[in-house]
Design a protein around this motif. Structure first.
Motif, PDB file in Angstrom:
ATOM      1  N   ALA A  53       2.968  35.020  14.944  1.00 56.51           N
ATOM      2  CA  ALA A  53       2.657  34.301  16.173  1.00 56.51           C
ATOM      3  C   ALA A  53       1.782  35.146  17.091  1.00 56.51           C
ATOM      4  O   ALA A  53       0.862  34.633  17.745  1.00 56.51           O
ATOM      5  N   LEU A  54       2.055  36.445  17.153  1.00 57.01           N
ATOM      6  CA  LEU A  54       1.239  37.325  17.990  1.00 57.01           C
ATOM      7  C   LEU A  54      -0.192  37.383  17.468  1.00 57.01           C
ATOM      8  O   LEU A  54      -1.155  37.432  18.251  1.00 57.01           O
ATOM      9  N   MET A  55      -0.342  37.389  16.153  1.00 60.41           N
ATOM     10  CA  MET A  55      -1.680  37.398  15.576  1.00 60.41           C
ATOM     11  C   MET A  55      -2.427  36.113  15.905  1.00 60.41           C
ATOM     12  O   MET A  55      -3.620  36.141  16.235  1.00 60.41           O
ATOM     13  N   GLU A  56      -1.764  34.987  15.828  1.00 57.71           N
ATOM     14  CA  GLU A  56      -2.429  33.710  16.103  1.00 57.71           C
ATOM     15  C   GLU A  56      -2.880  33.634  17.553  1.00 57.71           C
ATOM     16  O   GLU A  56      -3.943  33.066  17.845  1.00 57.71           O
ATOM     17  N   ARG A  57      -2.126  34.228  18.462  1.00 60.89           N
ATOM     18  CA  ARG A  57      -2.410  34.066  19.888  1.00 60.89           C
ATOM     19  C   ARG A  57      -3.308  35.165  20.461  1.00 60.89           C
ATOM     20  O   ARG A  57      -4.200  34.873  21.261  1.00 60.89           O
ATOM     21  N   TRP A  58      -3.057  36.425  20.067  1.00 57.91           N
ATOM     22  CA  TRP A  58      -3.708  37.517  20.792  1.00 57.91           C
ATOM     23  C   TRP A  58      -4.528  38.498  19.954  1.00 57.91           C
ATOM     24  O   TRP A  58      -5.526  39.030  20.429  1.00 57.91           O
ATOM     25  N   ASN A 105      -9.261  30.249  13.356  1.00 51.77           N
ATOM     26  CA  ASN A 105      -9.267  31.483  12.578  1.00 51.77           C
ATOM     27  C   ASN A 105      -8.551  31.308  11.247  1.00 51.77           C
ATOM     28  O   ASN A 105      -7.773  30.369  11.049  1.00 51.77           O
ATOM     29  N   LEU A 106      -8.815  32.252  10.368  1.00 47.10           N
ATOM     30  CA  LEU A 106      -8.021  32.447   9.165  1.00 47.10           C
ATOM     31  C   LEU A 106      -7.307  33.782   9.301  1.00 47.10           C
ATOM     32  O   LEU A 106      -7.862  34.737   9.868  1.00 47.10           O
ATOM     33  N   ILE A 107      -6.091  33.867   8.789  1.00 51.13           N
ATOM     34  CA  ILE A 107      -5.353  35.122   8.822  1.00 51.13           C
ATOM     35  C   ILE A 107      -5.066  35.556   7.394  1.00 51.13           C
ATOM     36  O   ILE A 107      -4.414  34.840   6.630  1.00 51.13           O
ATOM     37  N   LEU A 108      -5.593  36.719   7.044  1.00 52.19           N
ATOM     38  CA  LEU A 108      -5.308  37.339   5.761  1.00 52.19           C
ATOM     39  C   LEU A 108      -4.053  38.185   5.933  1.00 52.19           C
ATOM     40  O   LEU A 108      -4.009  39.072   6.784  1.00 52.19           O
ATOM     41  N   ASP A 109      -3.029  37.901   5.148  1.00 53.75           N
ATOM     42  CA  ASP A 109      -1.714  38.526   5.321  1.00 53.75           C
ATOM     43  C   ASP A 109      -1.305  39.183   4.008  1.00 53.75           C
ATOM     44  O   ASP A 109      -1.122  38.512   2.993  1.00 53.75           O
ATOM     45  N   ILE A 110      -1.175  40.516   4.036  1.00 57.39           N
ATOM     46  CA  ILE A 110      -0.749  41.281   2.864  1.00 57.39           C
ATOM     47  C   ILE A 110       0.574  41.939   3.196  1.00 57.39           C
ATOM     48  O   ILE A 110       0.668  42.705   4.163  1.00 57.39           O
ATOM     49  N   ASP A 111       1.607  41.650   2.428  1.00 54.62           N
ATOM     50  CA  ASP A 111       2.955  42.161   2.701  1.00 54.62           C
ATOM     51  C   ASP A 111       3.548  42.636   1.386  1.00 54.62           C
ATOM     52  O   ASP A 111       3.986  41.830   0.566  1.00 54.62           O
ATOM     53  N   ARG A 112       3.558  43.945   1.174  1.00 58.35           N
ATOM     54  CA  ARG A 112       4.037  44.497  -0.100  1.00 58.35           C
ATOM     55  C   ARG A 112       5.271  45.363   0.137  1.00 58.35           C
ATOM     56  O   ARG A 112       5.303  46.186   1.058  1.00 58.35           O
TER      57      ARG A 112
END
Length: 375
Positions: A53-58, A105-112
């Motif tokens: 959510a923080l990434m989407e907003r700020w 926007n697009l959000i690239l999310d890498i979670d390993r």
């Protein structure tokens, strides 16, 4: 063992105003908040906010790591500057990389998870090292996505006959190396991928100038106007335009791609060569240490030989100390004298004197035990 978590968010395109910072402060009373960033770490408890959510907003970049091995990186990209169809071939549902829509926007999310990692008390340098990847992606450089694709290769997501999405990733930039390190991507696989370049001929300064000169005046005027107005994407767009005019992507796509199986095989060859080289270095180091030890031993033996009969008196003195250190020193001197005697052909004389010492100190149980151990 206490848990440790590190959160860092970075705004690139637009600074946070006072209202934004106040909203973020409600999520954490102890975070370090500036006009461009939000940073916090936890050894107990957890962050109350939702990073997505923080990434989407700020924010445009987010990094998270935890001492149990989870590493996460999110990159927000303006849709108008990114071709989603170009990104999607690098992404699969069955490994930890995804792309999601977030308004414009697009959000690239890498979670390993379970990343093997050399822990560093100062985690603040990671996002700074990875941040250039965003500009690279906006400029049309797809090599960061290739590295993420290698995670799927590691996880056996792809079949051996599937082709690589680009024909290589050389030359590796510091940001690409940081990405591979942060997510623990197999170094031998990365080296195999980097043996070939996706861009055989990077544009020279002259080629860049020619590409810009070939642009229409209206296009150049628009870019310069946006640059004067503070648009942070102009440089990335210009790099993309030069890249397209030079035909680098088309040129790369015309070259034959390697298969997943070929990459894995080559990584295996690199691994074997590296292990062989490491073994040879280790053997050479052992030889060097053994030679140094032998030199030191010979120097000690020669020093003992020069002291002559006085050494036997030293042995008696050490034995009479009746403590472990004294017995250790006596054993060391006796061992040196035995070697000297063997080299000089005086073994019988040494044996006779040793028997005399043993008889004189027969009641010293610990000393006799040490003699027996020495043989």
């Amino acid at each position: 063992m206490s848990e440790y978590q590190y959160y860092e968010f970075l705004a690139v395109d637009r600074p946070l105003d006072e209202e934004d910072r106040d909203s973020l402060r409600e999520l954490s009373s102890r975070a370090r908040i500036t006009s461009w960033s939000f940073t916090n770490s936890y050894e107990w408890g957890d962050f109350k906010g939702d990073p997505a959510a923080l990434m989407e907003r700020w924010f445009d970049l987010h990094l998270y790591l935890a001492n149990w091995g989870e590493h996460r990186l999110m990159i927000r990209l303006p849709k108008r500057l990114v071709d989603r169809p170009v990104i999607e071939p690098f992404i699969r549902d069955d490994y930890p990389v995804l792309v999601r829509d977030a308004g414009e926007n697009l959000i690239l999310d890498i979670d390993r998870e379970e990343v093997g990692f050399d822990w560093d008390d100062d985690d603040s340098g990671w996002l700074a090292a990875l941040a250039p990847l965003r500009d690279d992606l906006l400029a049309g450089d797809l090599r960061p996505l290739y590295l993420l694709w290698l995670i799927g290769v590691e996880m056996d997501v792809f079949k051996d006959d599937e082709p690589e999405p680009l024909t290589g990733i050389a030359p590796l930039t510091p940001a690409l190396e940081a990405l591979a390190d942060f997510f623990g991507i197999d170094a031998d696989l990365v080296e195999a991928a980097a043996e070939r370049s996706e861009e055989t001929d990077a544009p020279s300064p002259k080629a860049v100038r020619q590409s810009i000169e070939a642009m229409a005046d209206a296009e150049k005027t628009e870019l310069l106007t946006r640059l004067a107005e503070g648009d942070r994407h102009v440089a990335a767009e210009l790099r993309r335009a030069v890249r397209n005019r030079q035909g680098l992507n088309a040129e790369a796509s015309a070259r034959p791609a390697r298969t997943v199986g070929e990459l894995r095989s080559r990584a295996g060859e690199i691994r074997l060569a590296r292990e062989r080289e490491e073994a040879e270095r280790a053997a050479a180091e052992r030889r060097r240490l053994a030679e140094e030890a032998e030199k030191a031993r010979r120097a000690r033996i020669e020093a003992v030989a020069r002291r002559g009969e006085g050494v036997w008196d030293e042995i008696e003195t050490e034995i009479e100390r009746r403590n472990p250190s004294g017995y250790d020193m006596a054993m060391e001197l006796l061992a040196d004298l035995r070697l000297i005697a063997e080299e000089r052909g005086e073994g019988e004389n040494f044996t006779r004197r040793l028997r005399s010492i043993r008889d004189r100190h027969a009641r010293k149980k610990r000393f006799i035990e040490r003699l027996v151990e020495m043989g």
